[in-house]
Design a protein around this motif. Structure first.
Motif, PDB file in Angstrom:
ATOM      1  N   GLN A 113     -19.761  14.874  33.453  1.00  0.00           N
ATOM      2  CA  GLN A 113     -20.388  15.919  32.639  1.00  0.00           C
ATOM      3  C   GLN A 113     -21.532  15.240  31.895  1.00  0.00           C
ATOM      4  O   GLN A 113     -21.326  14.371  31.057  1.00  0.00           O
ATOM      5  CB  GLN A 113     -19.418  16.538  31.636  1.00  0.00           C
ATOM      6  N   LEU A 114     -22.748  15.636  32.243  1.00  0.00           N
ATOM      7  CA  LEU A 114     -23.945  15.033  31.675  1.00  0.00           C
ATOM      8  C   LEU A 114     -24.336  15.825  30.433  1.00  0.00           C
ATOM      9  O   LEU A 114     -24.694  16.998  30.516  1.00  0.00           O
ATOM     10  CB  LEU A 114     -25.059  15.078  32.716  1.00  0.00           C
ATOM     11  N   VAL A 115     -24.246  15.195  29.268  1.00  0.00           N
ATOM     12  CA  VAL A 115     -24.592  15.850  28.004  1.00  0.00           C
ATOM     13  C   VAL A 115     -26.056  15.537  27.706  1.00  0.00           C
ATOM     14  O   VAL A 115     -26.438  14.370  27.596  1.00  0.00           O
ATOM     15  CB  VAL A 115     -23.686  15.365  26.861  1.00  0.00           C
ATOM     16  N   VAL A 116     -26.869  16.590  27.583  1.00  0.00           N
ATOM     17  CA  VAL A 116     -28.323  16.427  27.472  1.00  0.00           C
ATOM     18  C   VAL A 116     -28.825  17.066  26.177  1.00  0.00           C
ATOM     19  O   VAL A 116     -28.832  18.293  26.052  1.00  0.00           O
ATOM     20  CB  VAL A 116     -29.037  17.085  28.672  1.00  0.00           C
ATOM     21  N   PRO A 117     -29.240  16.281  25.175  1.00  0.00           N
ATOM     22  CA  PRO A 117     -29.848  16.865  23.978  1.00  0.00           C
ATOM     23  C   PRO A 117     -31.259  17.352  24.288  1.00  0.00           C
ATOM     24  O   PRO A 117     -32.012  16.680  24.999  1.00  0.00           O
ATOM     25  CB  PRO A 117     -29.858  15.708  22.974  1.00  0.00           C
ATOM     26  N   ASP A 118     -31.613  18.507  23.758  1.00  0.00           N
ATOM     27  CA  ASP A 118     -32.921  19.098  24.041  1.00  0.00           C
ATOM     28  C   ASP A 118     -33.647  19.395  22.740  1.00  0.00           C
ATOM     29  O   ASP A 118     -33.179  20.191  21.916  1.00  0.00           O
ATOM     30  CB  ASP A 118     -32.753  20.391  24.856  1.00  0.00           C
ATOM     31  N   GLY A 119     -34.813  18.773  22.568  1.00  0.00           N
ATOM     32  CA  GLY A 119     -35.630  18.984  21.381  1.00  0.00           C
ATOM     33  C   GLY A 119     -36.689  17.901  21.320  1.00  0.00           C
ATOM     34  O   GLY A 119     -36.786  17.066  22.214  1.00  0.00           O
ATOM     35  N   THR A 120     -37.491  17.898  20.285  1.00  0.00           N
ATOM     36  CA  THR A 120     -38.408  16.782  20.102  1.00  0.00           C
ATOM     37  C   THR A 120     -37.583  15.515  19.919  1.00  0.00           C
ATOM     38  O   THR A 120     -36.375  15.562  19.662  1.00  0.00           O
ATOM     39  CB  THR A 120     -39.288  16.977  18.859  1.00  0.00           C
ATOM     40  N   TRP A 121     -38.238  14.356  20.020  1.00  0.00           N
ATOM     41  CA  TRP A 121     -37.489  13.113  19.806  1.00  0.00           C
ATOM     42  C   TRP A 121     -36.788  13.144  18.459  1.00  0.00           C
ATOM     43  O   TRP A 121     -35.628  12.755  18.337  1.00  0.00           O
ATOM     44  CB  TRP A 121     -38.440  11.912  19.871  1.00  0.00           C
ATOM     45  N   ARG A 122     -37.478  13.596  17.451  1.00  0.00           N
ATOM     46  CA  ARG A 122     -36.900  13.599  16.101  1.00  0.00           C
ATOM     47  C   ARG A 122     -35.719  14.556  16.012  1.00  0.00           C
ATOM     48  O   ARG A 122     -34.676  14.237  15.434  1.00  0.00           O
ATOM     49  CB  ARG A 122     -37.989  14.005  15.096  1.00  0.00           C
ATOM     50  N   LYS A 123     -35.872  15.751  16.609  1.00  0.00           N
ATOM     51  CA  LYS A 123     -34.794  16.736  16.545  1.00  0.00           C
ATOM     52  C   LYS A 123     -33.614  16.323  17.429  1.00  0.00           C
ATOM     53  O   LYS A 123     -32.455  16.565  17.075  1.00  0.00           O
ATOM     54  CB  LYS A 123     -35.333  18.106  16.967  1.00  0.00           C
ATOM     55  N   ALA A 124     -33.882  15.712  18.562  1.00  0.00           N
ATOM     56  CA  ALA A 124     -32.795  15.235  19.422  1.00  0.00           C
ATOM     57  C   ALA A 124     -32.000  14.143  18.702  1.00  0.00           C
ATOM     58  O   ALA A 124     -30.761  14.113  18.748  1.00  0.00           O
ATOM     59  CB  ALA A 124     -33.346  14.719  20.739  1.00  0.00           C
ATOM     60  N   ALA A 125     -32.708  13.242  18.019  1.00  0.00           N
ATOM     61  CA  ALA A 125     -32.031  12.195  17.255  1.00  0.00           C
ATOM     62  C   ALA A 125     -31.199  12.807  16.127  1.00  0.00           C
ATOM     63  O   ALA A 125     -30.105  12.319  15.803  1.00  0.00           O
ATOM     64  CB  ALA A 125     -33.053  11.209  16.691  1.00  0.00           C
ATOM     65  N   LYS A 126     -31.700  13.894  15.558  1.00  0.00           N
ATOM     66  CA  LYS A 126     -30.947  14.574  14.491  1.00  0.00           C
ATOM     67  C   LYS A 126     -29.661  15.176  15.043  1.00  0.00           C
ATOM     68  O   LYS A 126     -28.615  15.153  14.382  1.00  0.00           O
ATOM     69  CB  LYS A 126     -31.815  15.659  13.857  1.00  0.00           C
ATOM     70  N   LEU A 127     -29.726  15.728  16.264  1.00  0.00           N
ATOM     71  CA  LEU A 127     -28.513  16.268  16.885  1.00  0.00           C
ATOM     72  C   LEU A 127     -27.457  15.181  17.033  1.00  0.00           C
ATOM     73  O   LEU A 127     -26.268  15.411  16.791  1.00  0.00           O
ATOM     74  CB  LEU A 127     -28.841  16.870  18.256  1.00  0.00           C
ATOM     75  N   LEU A 128     -27.898  13.988  17.441  1.00  0.00           N
ATOM     76  CA  LEU A 128     -26.952  12.883  17.591  1.00  0.00           C
ATOM     77  C   LEU A 128     -26.375  12.474  16.234  1.00  0.00           C
ATOM     78  O   LEU A 128     -25.185  12.181  16.117  1.00  0.00           O
ATOM     79  CB  LEU A 128     -27.645  11.687  18.252  1.00  0.00           C
ATOM     80  N   HIS A 129     -27.213  12.458  15.204  1.00  0.00           N
ATOM     81  CA  HIS A 129     -26.771  12.067  13.864  1.00  0.00           C
ATOM     82  C   HIS A 129     -25.771  13.070  13.299  1.00  0.00           C
ATOM     83  O   HIS A 129     -24.786  12.685  12.645  1.00  0.00           O
ATOM     84  CB  HIS A 129     -27.984  11.952  12.943  1.00  0.00           C
ATOM     85  N   MET A 130     -25.995  14.359  13.536  1.00  0.00           N
ATOM     86  CA  MET A 130     -25.150  15.402  12.953  1.00  0.00           C
ATOM     87  C   MET A 130     -23.903  15.684  13.787  1.00  0.00           C
ATOM     88  O   MET A 130     -23.031  16.436  13.351  1.00  0.00           O
ATOM     89  CB  MET A 130     -25.972  16.680  12.767  1.00  0.00           C
TER      90      MET A 130
END
Length: 215
Positions: free
Chosen positions: A100-117
């Motif tokens: 299962q490939l988990v893919v964050p989608d957003g700008t670099w900054r927003k994608a990093a925020k998804l990982l942080h949150m």
């Protein structure tokens, strides 16, 4: 007065892309975590990817309360498609269990925020794409050479994981979308504002894509 939209692809009915969207099955499951800022963007490639893949899901938000259940889906090993320390090239993964490939989608900054949150994402094995990817996404400046849009990254990942099968058909609505945007703005305006040059691979606030693996 706003134009009526297609309920499926969310494009104006006069520019609906549904006829070009395939229905592709895959052994790999794709879970796209999309930052809310991308939902209404005219160039929403993550939605096109989710519509074109039978075994895919698009979830929108910043904090995902149900994430643990999603990551523990029976029959799949989850991994995070995102560069970072310890990331392994996709081609090096064992193929005994479907991913299962988990893919964050957003700008670099927003994608990093998804990982942080969503700290659970940091517990996943992290994987990256092979070098040499060339983006067709001509309407957004890439943060670095070799960066790909979300849909292009998914296609490259599936091509690698499920070779010799290829998933390029998933890019048909994406390419039509790009061509339509260029036609609407006019070739001269496009060349003046979006032509790729050496200085255009530097804006981290633009929508990423996924850079190649660094071995």
């Amino acid at each position: 007065m706003s134009r009526p939209l297609c309920r499926r692809c969310c494009r104006p009915l006069s520019h609906c892309l549904c006829a070009l969207i395939p229905s592709l099955d895959s052994r790999t499951r794709v879970l796209i975590l999309q930052h809310p800022s991308e939902v209404k963007h005219a160039l929403n490639t993550a939605r096109l990817a989710a519509l074109g893949l039978v075994n895919a899901e698009l979830c929108v938000g910043e904090v995902f309360a149900e994430l643990q259940g999603w990551l523990e889906r029976p029959g799949y090993q989850s991994c995070l498609l995102f560069p970072g320390e310890g990331a392994q090239p996709l081609a090096s993964l064992p193929s005994d269990m479907p991913l299962q490939l988990v893919v964050p989608d957003g700008t670099w900054r927003k994608a990093a925020k998804l990982l942080h949150m969503n700290p659970l994402l940091a517990t996943l094995p992290r994987v990256t794409l092979a070098e040499g990817g060339v983006s067709r996404y001509r309407l957004r400046k890439a943060p670095m050479a070799g960066a790909l849009s979300t849909i292009e990254a998914i296609v490259q990942a599936l091509d690698s994981l499920e070779a010799p099968r290829q998933f390029g058909e998933l890019l048909r609505p994406f390419e039509a979308l790009i061509e339509g945007q260029i036609a609407a703005m006019g070739e001269d305006v496009f060349k003046r504002n979006h032509a790729v040059g050496p200085a255009r691979h530097c804006d981290e606030a633009d929508k990423s894509a996924f850079p190649p693996a660094r071995e």
